[in-house]
Design a protein around this motif. Structure first.
Motif, mmCIF file in Angstrom:
data_model
loop_
_atom_site.group_PDB
_atom_site.id
_atom_site.type_symbol
_atom_site.label_atom_id
_atom_site.label_comp_id
_atom_site.label_asym_id
_atom_site.label_seq_id
_atom_site.Cartn_x
_atom_site.Cartn_y
_atom_site.Cartn_z
ATOM 1 N N LYS A 217 0.759 -1.199 0.127
ATOM 2 C CA LYS A 217 -0.088 0.061 -0.278
ATOM 3 C C LYS A 217 0.917 1.201 -0.008
ATOM 4 O O LYS A 217 0.730 2.285 -0.785
ATOM 5 C CB LYS A 217 -0.857 0.085 1.131
ATOM 6 N N ALA A 218 1.828 1.297 0.762
ATOM 7 C CA ALA A 218 2.956 2.350 1.087
ATOM 8 C C ALA A 218 3.278 2.917 -0.325
ATOM 9 O O ALA A 218 3.761 3.901 -0.679
ATOM 10 C CB ALA A 218 3.793 2.193 1.957
ATOM 11 N N ARG A 219 4.023 1.921 -1.108
ATOM 12 C CA ARG A 219 4.542 2.072 -2.394
ATOM 13 C C ARG A 219 3.884 2.211 -3.678
ATOM 14 O O ARG A 219 4.203 2.936 -4.655
ATOM 15 C CB ARG A 219 5.485 0.499 -2.722
ATOM 16 N N MET A 220 2.310 1.978 -3.494
ATOM 17 C CA MET A 220 1.624 1.660 -4.829
ATOM 18 C C MET A 220 0.340 2.846 -4.471
ATOM 19 O O MET A 220 -0.238 3.317 -5.452
ATOM 20 C CB MET A 220 1.131 0.578 -5.152
ATOM 21 N N VAL A 221 -0.063 3.120 -3.333
ATOM 22 C CA VAL A 221 -1.235 3.884 -3.101
ATOM 23 C C VAL A 221 -0.926 5.335 -2.709
ATOM 24 O O VAL A 221 -0.167 5.305 -1.694
ATOM 25 C CB VAL A 221 -2.144 3.308 -2.158
ATOM 26 N N LYS A 222 -1.504 6.206 -3.496
ATOM 27 C CA LYS A 222 -1.122 7.563 -2.950
ATOM 28 C C LYS A 222 -2.119 8.078 -1.653
ATOM 29 O O LYS A 222 -3.009 7.418 -1.363
ATOM 30 C CB LYS A 222 -1.793 8.621 -4.075
ATOM 31 N N GLN A 223 -1.284 8.572 -0.728
ATOM 32 C CA GLN A 223 -1.758 8.798 0.735
ATOM 33 C C GLN A 223 -3.077 10.238 0.212
ATOM 34 O O GLN A 223 -2.694 10.892 -0.633
ATOM 35 C CB GLN A 223 -0.940 9.429 1.520
ATOM 36 N N SER A 224 -3.901 10.508 0.908
ATOM 37 C CA SER A 224 -4.681 11.468 0.783
ATOM 38 C C SER A 224 -5.313 12.006 2.162
ATOM 39 O O SER A 224 -5.360 11.162 3.155
ATOM 40 C CB SER A 224 -5.947 11.282 -0.054
ATOM 41 N N LEU A 225 -5.778 13.195 2.022
ATOM 42 C CA LEU A 225 -6.285 13.702 3.464
ATOM 43 C C LEU A 225 -7.739 14.775 2.712
ATOM 44 O O LEU A 225 -7.587 15.132 1.756
ATOM 45 C CB LEU A 225 -5.495 14.612 4.328
ATOM 46 N N SER A 226 -8.558 14.600 3.746
ATOM 47 C CA SER A 226 -9.749 15.534 3.141
ATOM 48 C C SER A 226 -9.969 16.219 4.477
ATOM 49 O O SER A 226 -9.864 15.955 5.673
ATOM 50 C CB SER A 226 -11.011 14.512 3.066
ATOM 51 N N PHE A 227 -10.989 17.253 4.110
ATOM 52 C CA PHE A 227 -11.284 18.155 5.403
ATOM 53 C C PHE A 227 -12.523 19.229 4.821
ATOM 54 O O PHE A 227 -12.621 19.050 3.624
ATOM 55 C CB PHE A 227 -10.276 19.210 5.745
ATOM 56 N N LEU A 228 -13.116 19.704 5.741
ATOM 57 C CA LEU A 228 -14.448 20.845 5.320
ATOM 58 C C LEU A 228 -13.781 22.155 5.172
ATOM 59 O O LEU A 228 -12.797 22.523 5.938
ATOM 60 C CB LEU A 228 -15.512 20.629 6.419
#
Length: 306
Positions: A217-228
């Motif tokens: 997951k760490a190598r292939m999936v982009k991290q993301s964050l979300s907020f209002l």
């Protein structure tokens, strides 16, 4: 002997078409490894070679340091295949006794019943009269009948309800703690993420990823964050896109989502930067194995994790 399983440069062709191409990996004692991949990825062919049912066209396959067909290997392995086929007009007790008789180090009958969840009443039933779940329990008991050191499980929880599935995997973890090596296939990606120490992901006959669930997951999936947004949404998005660590930005269900290689840098830029961006209710998402599976199988040339 350093490895329980060793595949070195293994390929298998059928009518000039390669089902498996250049596979190399090793498995250590007491490990739990998941084999993942879409249909036609080469998983079944690879397992068949490990079980000694097929010979590789190229490369070498060793189990306990010996060819899989060796009788000393067969005495130390067990297999639970996806299709449960039982002999008609034999009782469960008779089938288990028959299979146990083939092994020199057979499992204790009471232990088999306890491990697999078979009830005393089940032993006196004809195998063809068992329910689907009971047949899976019988298949598990037959795989363990010889007290194997290496256990192959092919889609073992198909047809099981949630409680039975959880109990099954608790049992598998217990077997691994005893030093048994577990190799299983599954289409339930959450099972692989929760249970396996290691994942081997196949696509188009090739091993395209090899690592722990977290590593993949760490190598292939982009991290993301979300907020209002706490202010004007359009202005906030324009400000976010100017930040160096931000790779993309979009809105969904009223929340602003940011993709990045480093959520820490984005948060630092948002909260400590001169812009003083107005956000609230921040959530961080490190991606899922499902996303990694999709990326790796659709674009295997971009993702070799070794």
């Amino acid at each position: 002997m350093d490895h329980v399983v060793e595949m070195n440069g293994v390929s298998k062709s059928f009518h000039h078409k390669k089902a498996v191409s250049g596979i190399s990996f090793t498995l250590g004692e007491g490990s739990i490894t998941a084999i993942l991949g879409p249909n036609g990825a080469g998983k079944t062919t690879m397992l068949s070679m490990l079980l000694g049912l097929l010979e590789p066209s190229e490369g070498t396959v060793k189990v306990f340091g010996l060819p899989p067909q060796d009788s000393k290997v067969r005495e130390r392995i067990g297999a639970m295949l996806q299709e449960v086929s039982v002999m008609d007009r034999l009782k469960v007790r008779e089938i288990i006794a028959l299979i146990r008789s083939y092994y020199p180090q057979r499992a204790d009958m009471d232990d088999l019943m306890h491990i697999t969840g078979l009830a005393p009443a089940d032993l006196n039933r004809y195998a063809e009269k068992l329910s689907g779940g009971q047949k899976r329990s019988l298949a598990f008991a037959l795989a363990l009948a010889g007290n194997p050191q290496l256990l192959f499980l092919d889609e073992p929880t198909v047809g099981l309800d949630t409680i039975a599935r959880r109990r099954f995997w608790d049992t598998v973890r217990g077997l691994a703690k005893q030093g048994k090596t577990i190799l299983f296939t599954t289409h339930y990606l959450q099972e692989a993420e929760d249970i396996a120490d290691r994942i081997l992901l196949f696509s188009q006959g090739k091993l395209v990823a090899d690592g722990s669930p977290g590593e993949i997951k760490a190598r292939m999936v982009k991290q993301s964050l979300s907020f209002l947004p706490a202010g004007d949404e359009a202005v906030l998005i324009r400000q976010l896109l100017k930040l160096p660590p931000v790779e993309g930005c979009y809105t969904k269900d009223g929340r602003i989502h940011v993709t990045t290689d480093s959520t820490d840098e984005v948060l630092r830029a948002i909260f400590t930067g001169e812009l003083g961006l107005a956000v609230k209710d921040v959530r961080i998402d490190h991606g899922s194995l499902d996303e990694a599976f999709e990326q790796l199988t659709l674009n295997p040339e971009e993702a070799l994790i070794r």
